[in-house]
Design a protein around this motif. Sequence first.
Motif, PDB file in Angstrom:
ATOM      1  N   SER A  78       0.840  -1.191   0.000  1.00  0.00           N
ATOM      2  CA  SER A  78       0.000   0.000   0.000  1.00  0.00           C
ATOM      3  C   SER A  78       0.882   1.250   0.000  1.00  0.00           C
ATOM      4  N   MET A  79       0.831   2.040   1.074  1.00  0.00           N
ATOM      5  CA  MET A  79       1.745   3.185   1.172  1.00  0.00           C
ATOM      6  C   MET A  79       3.185   2.723   1.018  1.00  0.00           C
ATOM      7  N   GLY A  80       3.478   1.537   1.521  1.00  0.00           N
ATOM      8  CA  GLY A  80       4.836   1.008   1.400  1.00  0.00           C
ATOM      9  C   GLY A  80       5.266   0.854  -0.042  1.00  0.00           C
ATOM     10  N   ALA A  81       4.370   0.347  -0.892  1.00  0.00           N
ATOM     11  CA  ALA A  81       4.696   0.174  -2.310  1.00  0.00           C
ATOM     12  C   ALA A  81       4.893   1.528  -2.988  1.00  0.00           C
ATOM     13  N   ILE A  82       4.075   2.512  -2.606  1.00  0.00           N
ATOM     14  CA  ILE A  82       4.201   3.850  -3.182  1.00  0.00           C
ATOM     15  C   ILE A  82       5.569   4.442  -2.861  1.00  0.00           C
ATOM     16  N   TYR A  99       3.676  -3.259  -5.974  1.00  0.00           N
ATOM     17  CA  TYR A  99       4.864  -2.461  -6.311  1.00  0.00           C
ATOM     18  C   TYR A  99       5.145  -2.529  -7.813  1.00  0.00           C
ATOM     19  N   ARG A 100       5.045  -3.718  -8.388  1.00  0.00           N
ATOM     20  CA  ARG A 100       5.355  -3.876  -9.811  1.00  0.00           C
ATOM     21  C   ARG A 100       4.333  -3.190 -10.709  1.00  0.00           C
ATOM     22  N   TYR A 101       3.118  -2.990 -10.204  1.00  0.00           N
ATOM     23  CA  TYR A 101       2.109  -2.294 -11.004  1.00  0.00           C
ATOM     24  C   TYR A 101       2.563  -0.895 -11.405  1.00  0.00           C
ATOM     25  N   PHE A 102       3.336  -0.254 -10.546  1.00  0.00           N
ATOM     26  CA  PHE A 102       3.794   1.106 -10.872  1.00  0.00           C
ATOM     27  C   PHE A 102       4.665   1.102 -12.125  1.00  0.00           C
ATOM     28  N   ASP A 103       5.388   0.010 -12.376  1.00  0.00           N
ATOM     29  CA  ASP A 103       6.209  -0.110 -13.573  1.00  0.00           C
ATOM     30  C   ASP A 103       5.396  -0.585 -14.772  1.00  0.00           C
ATOM     31  N   GLN A 104       4.443  -1.471 -14.525  1.00  0.00           N
ATOM     32  CA  GLN A 104       3.778  -2.181 -15.610  1.00  0.00           C
ATOM     33  C   GLN A 104       2.566  -1.454 -16.187  1.00  0.00           C
ATOM     34  N   VAL A 131      -6.807  -1.337  -7.294  1.00  0.00           N
ATOM     35  CA  VAL A 131      -5.821  -2.318  -7.766  1.00  0.00           C
ATOM     36  C   VAL A 131      -6.401  -3.731  -7.699  1.00  0.00           C
ATOM     37  N   HIS A 132      -7.231  -4.013  -6.690  1.00  0.00           N
ATOM     38  CA  HIS A 132      -7.866  -5.333  -6.613  1.00  0.00           C
ATOM     39  C   HIS A 132      -8.843  -5.525  -7.758  1.00  0.00           C
ATOM     40  N   ILE A 133      -9.567  -4.483  -8.083  1.00  0.00           N
ATOM     41  CA  ILE A 133     -10.541  -4.565  -9.179  1.00  0.00           C
ATOM     42  C   ILE A 133      -9.819  -4.739 -10.508  1.00  0.00           C
ATOM     43  N   ARG A 134      -8.671  -4.100 -10.662  1.00  0.00           N
ATOM     44  CA  ARG A 134      -7.861  -4.286 -11.877  1.00  0.00           C
ATOM     45  C   ARG A 134      -7.513  -5.770 -12.069  1.00  0.00           C
ATOM     46  N   VAL A 135      -7.049  -6.400 -10.992  1.00  0.00           N
ATOM     47  CA  VAL A 135      -6.652  -7.815 -11.074  1.00  0.00           C
ATOM     48  C   VAL A 135      -7.854  -8.679 -11.429  1.00  0.00           C
ATOM     49  N   CYS A 136      -8.988  -8.373 -10.842  1.00  0.00           N
ATOM     50  CA  CYS A 136     -10.215  -9.113 -11.126  1.00  0.00           C
ATOM     51  C   CYS A 136     -10.618  -8.965 -12.589  1.00  0.00           C
ATOM     52  N   ILE A 137     -10.578  -7.750 -13.094  1.00  0.00           N
ATOM     53  CA  ILE A 137     -10.964  -7.505 -14.485  1.00  0.00           C
ATOM     54  C   ILE A 137     -10.015  -8.209 -15.443  1.00  0.00           C
TER      55      ILE A 137
END
Length: 211
Positions: A78-82, A99-104, A131-137
Amino acid sequence: MVLFGGPSLSELALQRCRELGIELRPPARRNDIQQLVETGYRGTIALVDGVFHQVISVGHKELLGAIAAGCEVYGISSMGAIRAYELRTFGMKGIGKVYRYFDQEGDFQDDEVALIHNPTPPYHPFSEPLVHIRVCITDLCTQQEITPKAGQEIIDQLKALYFGERTLETFARLLESASGKAFGDLVPDMAPYRIKQRDVEDFLANITMHS
């Protein structure tokens, strides 16, 4: 290890923290990490959750100060990944899928990990991180339950909302409109898509393996 976390910690994560003897602290706010380092602490710091809407969020300077003092500082979920992404070239270690979502993902923004929740344990959530909804979609598109175009339209509509309004009920309404199917049939359980929790569990599992 000292771990700052709250709504991103599942029961499994909490159990592993107890087993490992990790000191749990509430979601970090400004100066929490600086004050920890000022006590002489030089161990590992895991930043998972942090407050940012109600009070001033954990600062870059204090994280850099902890690294400079000799602490190993991880950012997860969360904040840690940011913060880990922002300080990736300065020694903070980012872990996990969030964390990897920020790159991808080119359109991925900080507020996609945010949610509204009860301020005290067990931090009951009132909204769902985008981000959870993104993974679901993504999964639904892979299963050909919806088209990638429809999936992106749902994300765009949710991105336009304040993060506290991104509820499962809103997602369900948009998904049912796009697919013509009942939400419960398409998504019987959101748990597999909650990668914020999974990232913390994986991090703690790896510590267990190497301890």
